[in-house]
Design an enzyme around this catalytic site. Structure first.
Site, short mmCIF file in Angstrom:
data_model
loop_
_atom_site.label_atom_id
_atom_site.label_comp_id
_atom_site.label_asym_id
_atom_site.label_seq_id
_atom_site.Cartn_x
_atom_site.Cartn_y
_atom_site.Cartn_z
N GLY A 61 0.41 -0.83 -0.32
CA GLY A 61 0.06 -0.01 -0.06
C GLY A 61 0.64 0.98 0.21
O GLY A 61 2.05 1.42 -0.51
N ALA A 62 0.60 2.16 0.30
CA ALA A 62 0.94 3.69 0.95
C ALA A 62 1.73 3.77 -1.25
O ALA A 62 2.69 4.26 -0.98
CB ALA A 62 1.92 3.84 1.13
N HIS A 74 4.58 2.57 -7.73
CA HIS A 74 3.58 1.26 -8.08
C HIS A 74 2.51 1.73 -9.22
O HIS A 74 2.03 0.33 -9.86
CB HIS A 74 2.70 1.47 -5.95
CG HIS A 74 3.17 0.71 -5.55
ND1 HIS A 74 2.99 2.11 -4.46
CD2 HIS A 74 3.53 0.15 -4.67
CE1 HIS A 74 3.67 1.51 -3.12
NE2 HIS A 74 4.28 0.37 -3.30
N LYS A 83 13.54 -0.88 -7.72
CA LYS A 83 14.35 -0.37 -6.45
C LYS A 83 14.35 -0.67 -5.75
O LYS A 83 15.61 -0.91 -4.68
CB LYS A 83 12.74 0.71 -6.40
CG LYS A 83 13.86 1.64 -5.15
CD LYS A 83 13.27 2.63 -4.64
CE LYS A 83 13.35 3.27 -2.62
NZ LYS A 83 12.39 2.04 -2.66
N VAL A 133 10.90 4.77 -10.86
CA VAL A 133 10.38 6.11 -10.75
C VAL A 133 10.65 6.47 -9.95
O VAL A 133 10.93 6.87 -8.42
CB VAL A 133 8.50 5.40 -11.39
CG1 VAL A 133 8.19 6.57 -10.83
CG2 VAL A 133 8.15 4.92 -11.94
#
Lengths: 282, 282
Positions: free
Chosen positions: B30-31, B36, B148, B175
């Site tokens: 999440g977050a 994502h 990442k 990203v």
């Protein structure tokens, strides 16, 4: 059909899946006896297609165990599978399953520290590794294991639960010779004299069962009776005699209040044999 | 659709499978940020149906790490997923995933002893456990991971290889913010001043890349240049700066002869940030 390649067996199963067929799986190390045959017969009854693997898995043998000596006869095994109606006999080469720099361990704690696990360090890690791999290659609906390897059944059930495998584990009853000896690929190691001595395993379990049938519920009394039975056989050397919880395998010394597993391991000469009963308390 | 139950998500996916649809999977905690989102966009492009999991996995956090503080906003996350075209957002409760007597460990040796693994003992065991579980629940064709977390990608690839998962792992490029900072859910922990200081990570990697572009092939010279760059930032505390083999992650000190991963971890104040580049040598 005899299939050696991982890619080929995957393709066959994908084809079955695309036709909506269910898949049963029976993992074996070959040297197939009536016990294996009973697993395959049940799998054939309960699934549209059945895969049996025949693979003597090096990672589940200890350095001083019988990996080299383990009986191998793929021709005979294949005939047994065909006769029963198994659709694919999967016989991978160790080199295609294990990379030289393999780095992954699947470990079940607790359940593997006792019974056979305490005597065969690394054995169940090897079992879980190869079973995980086969589960991912075959992706069966149901997989059939012999209840003779009771600890293996408990360990695999725990792995399936903990890793959310979408596979039903079907344990199948022990198949015995007419005189009671549990069928095992390792029975071929026994001399004529040892073969007779080996009956002490099933005899001690029968005595345990009859004591329980009479209402005795003290696990220590049960163990004492089994031990007394086995030590009367000069060729027998006890590895373990236990009364344990049938799911988490913890030892029971006091009162038996629920379903128990009674597993034993005994050397007859140099051959290590195992046997067990499950006793349901209602 | 937001789905909490394991059984329900399995049923939805079985329905898709029976219709012959392909399934992509994006596991997240999440977050959700643009990183994502790029994974989900690619998954939507490449698969008929896409499942994103949103689960802050307790087993991959150490006792002194930020499990409690980790940002959670499922409403916002759900909106992001919907906007991108994800079909199911899977949000299991920890209690439904983990039994109190869970006993199974999936461990990758070697690759997890270095870099983040050496600083976060047990972290990758937690990652492998939860990813195995999700793989068995979702059974995706392809799964998307952000580059990442380069070590995570290498570890998961190794697990998939060693356990014969029939799943393609798709690593996706990092990203970045306009000024170069790699997107991370932990960037929200940074103060205004720390946010500026955090640029030292991407700056040091850019300097490494430009040195390599000029033809330098000595890994130690490269590391020295990055270290010199980072120590100029007073708010930065180096956790590691490495040049490693991109597959097995072993350290390279001498000549770089093939594709390398250059991973760094730096504390900015109390926040631990990671970044990396992959440099291909043709």
């Amino acid at each position: 059909m005899l299939v050696e390649s991982i890619k080929e067996v995957r393709n066959i199963i994908k084809q079955w899946r695309s036709e909506g067929l269910s898949v049963g799986f029976v993992p074996t190390m070959g040297a197939l006896h009536d016990g294996h045959q009973s697993l395959m017969e049940r799998a054939v009854l309960e699934n549209d297609r059945v895969v049996t693997s025949v693979f003597v898995n090096p990672t589940q043998f200890g350095p001083n165990e019988d990996f080299e000596a383990y009986p191998r006869d793929i021709k005979r095994d294949y005939e047994v599978c065909k006769k029963v109606g198994v659709h694919v006999v999967f016989t991978p080469q160790a080199e295609s399953l294990y990379f030289p720099d393999k780095s992954t361990t699947v470990h079940i704690s607790g359940l593997t520290d006792v019974l056979c696990g305490s005597k065969r360090p690394g054995h169940f890690d090897g079992v879980c590794l190869v079973v995980s791999k086969f589960f991912h290659i075959i992706q069966p609906d149901k997989t059939y294991f012999g209840q003779k390897d009771a600890q293996q059944v408990a360990v695999i059930k725990r792995m399936v639960r903990d890793l959310n495998f979408d596979i039903e584990i079907v344990p199948c009853p022990i198949v015995r010779e007419a005189d009671g000896l549990a069928k095992s690929s390792r029975n071929v190691y026994l001399s004529h004299e040892e073969r007779k001595a080996a009956l002490v395993l099933s005899r001690s379990l029968e005595s345990a069962k009859s004591i329980l049938d009479k209402g005795e519920r003290n696990a220590s009394i049960l163990k004492a009776a089994m031990l007394s039975c086995i030590i009367q056989e000069p060729l027998a050397k006890i590895d373990y005699v236990e009364v344990v919880d049938s799911e988490d395998l913890h030892s029971i010394y006091g009162e038996i209040t629920h379903t128990v597993l009674i597993p034993i391991a005994v050397y007859i000469g140099k051959t290590r044999l195992i046997d067990n009963i499950i006793y349901e308390i209602s």
